[in-house]
Scaffold this motif. Structure first.
Motif, PDB file in Angstrom:
ATOM      1  N   MET A   2      -1.440  21.608  13.948  1.00 52.25           N
ATOM      2  CA  MET A   2      -2.437  21.125  13.222  1.00 52.25           C
ATOM      3  C   MET A   2      -1.630  19.496  12.656  1.00 52.25           C
ATOM      4  SD  MET A   2      -3.785  22.361   9.609  1.00 52.25           S
ATOM      5  CE  MET A   2      -5.454  22.338   9.056  1.00 52.25           C
ATOM      6  N   PRO A   3      -2.519  18.657  12.872  1.00 53.50           N
ATOM      7  CA  PRO A   3      -1.967  17.272  12.724  1.00 53.50           C
ATOM      8  C   PRO A   3      -1.887  17.114  10.975  1.00 53.50           C
ATOM      9  CG  PRO A   3      -4.246  16.996  13.449  1.00 53.50           C
ATOM     10  CD  PRO A   3      -3.822  18.337  13.483  1.00 53.50           C
ATOM     11  N   GLU A   4      -0.817  16.330  10.688  1.00 51.86           N
ATOM     12  CA  GLU A   4      -0.400  16.034   9.208  1.00 51.86           C
ATOM     13  C   GLU A   4      -1.586  14.942   8.876  1.00 51.86           C
ATOM     14  OE1 GLU A   4       2.917  13.923   6.635  1.00 51.86           O
ATOM     15  OE2 GLU A   4       3.433  15.094   8.385  1.00 51.86           O
ATOM     16  N   MET A   5      -1.928  15.269   7.595  1.00 52.03           N
ATOM     17  CA  MET A   5      -2.961  14.603   6.979  1.00 52.03           C
ATOM     18  C   MET A   5      -2.357  13.053   6.454  1.00 52.03           C
ATOM     19  SD  MET A   5      -5.187  15.356   3.627  1.00 52.03           S
ATOM     20  CE  MET A   5      -6.889  14.832   4.012  1.00 52.03           C
ATOM     21  N   LYS A   6      -2.838  11.986   6.944  1.00 54.07           N
ATOM     22  CA  LYS A   6      -2.533  10.699   6.538  1.00 54.07           C
ATOM     23  C   LYS A   6      -2.362  10.609   4.803  1.00 54.07           C
ATOM     24  CE  LYS A   6      -3.802   5.871   6.929  1.00 54.07           C
ATOM     25  NZ  LYS A   6      -4.710   4.925   7.498  1.00 54.07           N
ATOM     26  N   ARG A   7      -1.113  10.231   4.446  1.00 57.26           N
ATOM     27  CA  ARG A   7      -1.079  10.199   3.128  1.00 57.26           C
ATOM     28  C   ARG A   7      -0.957   8.703   2.427  1.00 57.26           C
ATOM     29  NH1 ARG A   7       3.475  14.673   1.553  1.00 57.26           N
ATOM     30  NH2 ARG A   7       4.621  12.790   0.924  1.00 57.26           N
ATOM     31  N   LEU A   8      -2.096   8.185   2.394  1.00 62.07           N
ATOM     32  CA  LEU A   8      -2.343   6.888   2.094  1.00 62.07           C
ATOM     33  C   LEU A   8      -3.055   6.889   0.612  1.00 62.07           C
ATOM     34  CD1 LEU A   8      -1.832   3.591   2.489  1.00 62.07           C
ATOM     35  CD2 LEU A   8      -3.988   3.697   3.549  1.00 62.07           C
ATOM     36  N   ILE A   9      -2.517   6.398  -0.277  1.00 60.86           N
ATOM     37  CA  ILE A   9      -3.182   6.384  -1.621  1.00 60.86           C
ATOM     38  C   ILE A   9      -3.592   4.732  -1.851  1.00 60.86           C
ATOM     39  CG2 ILE A   9      -2.957   6.391  -4.123  1.00 60.86           C
ATOM     40  CD1 ILE A   9      -2.727   9.148  -2.407  1.00 60.86           C
ATOM     41  N   CYS A  10      -4.792   4.372  -2.535  1.00 59.31           N
ATOM     42  CA  CYS A  10      -5.259   3.221  -2.967  1.00 59.31           C
ATOM     43  C   CYS A  10      -5.115   2.998  -4.432  1.00 59.31           C
ATOM     44  CB  CYS A  10      -6.803   2.950  -2.518  1.00 59.31           C
ATOM     45  SG  CYS A  10      -7.030   1.050  -2.964  1.00 59.31           S
ATOM     46  N   LEU A  11      -4.073   2.140  -4.796  1.00 58.00           N
ATOM     47  CA  LEU A  11      -4.015   1.976  -6.325  1.00 58.00           C
ATOM     48  C   LEU A  11      -4.821   0.598  -6.758  1.00 58.00           C
ATOM     49  CD1 LEU A  11      -0.036   2.546  -6.196  1.00 58.00           C
ATOM     50  CD2 LEU A  11      -1.896   4.223  -6.799  1.00 58.00           C
ATOM     51  N   VAL A  22       1.995  -1.447 -14.021  1.00 61.58           N
ATOM     52  CA  VAL A  22       2.119   0.001 -13.770  1.00 61.58           C
ATOM     53  C   VAL A  22       1.679   0.362 -12.314  1.00 61.58           C
ATOM     54  CG1 VAL A  22       0.736   1.892 -14.301  1.00 61.58           C
ATOM     55  CG2 VAL A  22       1.443   0.538 -15.955  1.00 61.58           C
ATOM     56  N   VAL A  23       0.962  -0.380 -11.849  1.00 59.35           N
ATOM     57  CA  VAL A  23       0.557  -0.182 -10.138  1.00 59.35           C
ATOM     58  C   VAL A  23       1.594  -0.576  -9.250  1.00 59.35           C
ATOM     59  CG1 VAL A  23      -0.712  -0.901  -8.332  1.00 59.35           C
ATOM     60  CG2 VAL A  23      -2.024  -0.055 -10.372  1.00 59.35           C
ATOM     61  N   MET A  24       2.278  -1.540  -9.401  1.00 58.01           N
ATOM     62  CA  MET A  24       3.435  -1.882  -8.496  1.00 58.01           C
ATOM     63  C   MET A  24       4.717  -0.897  -8.780  1.00 58.01           C
ATOM     64  SD  MET A  24       2.569  -4.123  -6.769  1.00 58.01           S
ATOM     65  CE  MET A  24       0.960  -5.201  -6.661  1.00 58.01           C
ATOM     66  N   LYS A  25       4.848  -0.601 -10.046  1.00 61.36           N
ATOM     67  CA  LYS A  25       6.015   0.569 -10.314  1.00 61.36           C
ATOM     68  C   LYS A  25       5.591   1.919  -9.543  1.00 61.36           C
ATOM     69  CE  LYS A  25       8.132  -1.240 -14.104  1.00 61.36           C
ATOM     70  NZ  LYS A  25       8.700  -1.067 -15.707  1.00 61.36           N
ATOM     71  N   LEU A  26       4.301   2.366  -9.797  1.00 56.49           N
ATOM     72  CA  LEU A  26       3.672   3.551  -9.141  1.00 56.49           C
ATOM     73  C   LEU A  26       3.885   3.449  -7.547  1.00 56.49           C
ATOM     74  CD1 LEU A  26       2.522   6.279  -9.143  1.00 56.49           C
ATOM     75  CD2 LEU A  26       0.109   5.032  -9.605  1.00 56.49           C
ATOM     76  N   LYS A  27       3.512   2.247  -7.038  1.00 55.13           N
ATOM     77  CA  LYS A  27       3.650   2.256  -5.621  1.00 55.13           C
ATOM     78  C   LYS A  27       5.117   2.163  -5.105  1.00 55.13           C
ATOM     79  CE  LYS A  27       2.428  -1.004  -1.950  1.00 55.13           C
ATOM     80  NZ  LYS A  27       2.142  -2.578  -1.434  1.00 55.13           N
ATOM     81  N   THR A  28       5.719   1.638  -5.861  1.00 53.41           N
ATOM     82  CA  THR A  28       7.443   2.010  -5.497  1.00 53.41           C
ATOM     83  C   THR A  28       7.779   3.599  -5.528  1.00 53.41           C
ATOM     84  OG1 THR A  28       8.098  -0.231  -6.196  1.00 53.41           O
ATOM     85  CG2 THR A  28       9.827   1.328  -5.942  1.00 53.41           C
ATOM     86  N   LEU A  77       5.925   6.203  -5.278  1.00 54.19           N
ATOM     87  CA  LEU A  77       5.164   6.999  -4.128  1.00 54.19           C
ATOM     88  C   LEU A  77       5.917   6.479  -2.909  1.00 54.19           C
ATOM     89  CD1 LEU A  77       1.466   6.285  -5.009  1.00 54.19           C
ATOM     90  CD2 LEU A  77       2.639   8.350  -5.255  1.00 54.19           C
ATOM     91  N   ALA A  78       6.396   5.424  -2.723  1.00 53.87           N
ATOM     92  CA  ALA A  78       7.035   5.092  -1.390  1.00 53.87           C
ATOM     93  C   ALA A  78       8.347   5.915  -1.118  1.00 53.87           C
ATOM     94  CB  ALA A  78       7.205   3.644  -1.214  1.00 53.87           C
ATOM     95  N   GLU A  79       9.061   6.134  -2.256  1.00 54.49           N
ATOM     96  CA  GLU A  79      10.167   6.723  -2.343  1.00 54.49           C
ATOM     97  C   GLU A  79      10.090   8.179  -2.173  1.00 54.49           C
ATOM     98  OE1 GLU A  79      11.930   5.671  -6.302  1.00 54.49           O
ATOM     99  OE2 GLU A  79      12.371   3.776  -5.637  1.00 54.49           O
ATOM    100  N   ARG A  80       8.647   8.836  -2.267  1.00 54.45           N
ATOM    101  CA  ARG A  80       8.570  10.074  -1.927  1.00 54.45           C
ATOM    102  C   ARG A  80       7.681  10.017  -0.633  1.00 54.45           C
ATOM    103  NH1 ARG A  80       9.384   9.076  -7.060  1.00 54.45           N
ATOM    104  NH2 ARG A  80      10.077  10.788  -8.285  1.00 54.45           N
ATOM    105  N   GLY A  81       7.705   9.159   0.159  1.00 50.96           N
ATOM    106  CA  GLY A  81       7.113   8.966   1.411  1.00 50.96           C
ATOM    107  C   GLY A  81       5.643   8.973   1.505  1.00 50.96           C
ATOM    108  N   ILE A  82       4.977   8.445   0.474  1.00 52.69           N
ATOM    109  CA  ILE A  82       3.813   8.502   0.342  1.00 52.69           C
ATOM    110  C   ILE A  82       3.197   6.928   0.418  1.00 52.69           C
ATOM    111  CG2 ILE A  82       1.676   8.886  -1.102  1.00 52.69           C
ATOM    112  CD1 ILE A  82       3.208  11.231  -2.304  1.00 52.69           C
ATOM    113  N   SER A  83       2.437   6.454   1.341  1.00 48.36           N
ATOM    114  CA  SER A  83       2.215   4.991   1.323  1.00 48.36           C
ATOM    115  C   SER A  83       1.009   4.626   0.356  1.00 48.36           C
ATOM    116  CB  SER A  83       1.525   4.716   2.905  1.00 48.36           C
ATOM    117  OG  SER A  83       2.693   4.957   3.900  1.00 48.36           O
TER     118      SER A  83
END
Length: 91
Positions: A1-10, A36-42, A44-50
Motif C-alpha cells: 500500500m503506498p504511503e499517503m502524501k503528508r503535505l499540510i497547507c498552513l 506562528v505559521v512559520m514556527k509550525l512549518k519548522t 512539522l518539517a522536523e517531524r517529517g511532514i511537509s
C-alpha cells in the motif's frame, strides 16, 4: 500500500491590506499569524511532514487563492491560523 502524501497547507490569516485585529500596542494579527505559521512549518518539517504556506510575507491573498494554492499543492489538510481579540482583558 503506498504511503499517503503528508503535505499540510498552513494559512496565516489576514495579511497586506487586511491586518486583522490590532492590539493596543499596534501588534497586528496578520503579523502574529505569520510568525506562528512559520514556527509550525519548522516543527512539522522536523517531524517529517511537509508544509506549504498561503503566504510567506505581509501580502494580501484572497480566500479563493488560498484554497487554490492548497488544492494545487495536493495538501491533505488546510490549517488557517488566527488570533482572537477582545476589548475586555477579563473576558
Amino acid at each position: 500500500m503506498p504511503e499517503m502524501k503528508r503535505l499540510i497547507c498552513l494559512d496565516p490569516g489576514h495579511g497586506g491590506v487586511d491586518p486583522g485585529a490590532i492590539g493596543q500596542a499596534g501588534t497586528r494579527e496578520a503579523d502574529m499569524n505569520l510568525v506562528v505559521v512559520m514556527k509550525l512549518k519548522t516543527e512539522l518539517a522536523e517531524r517529517g511532514i511537509s508544509a506549504v504556506t498561503t503566504r510567506d510575507d505581509d501580502t494580501f491573498v484572497s480566500l479563493q487563492d488560498r484554497a487554490m494554492k492548497a488544492n494545487h499543492a495536493g495538501a491533505i489538510a488546510f490549517v488557517s491560523v488566527h488570533c482572537n481579540s477582545a476589548n475586555n482583558r477579563q473576558a
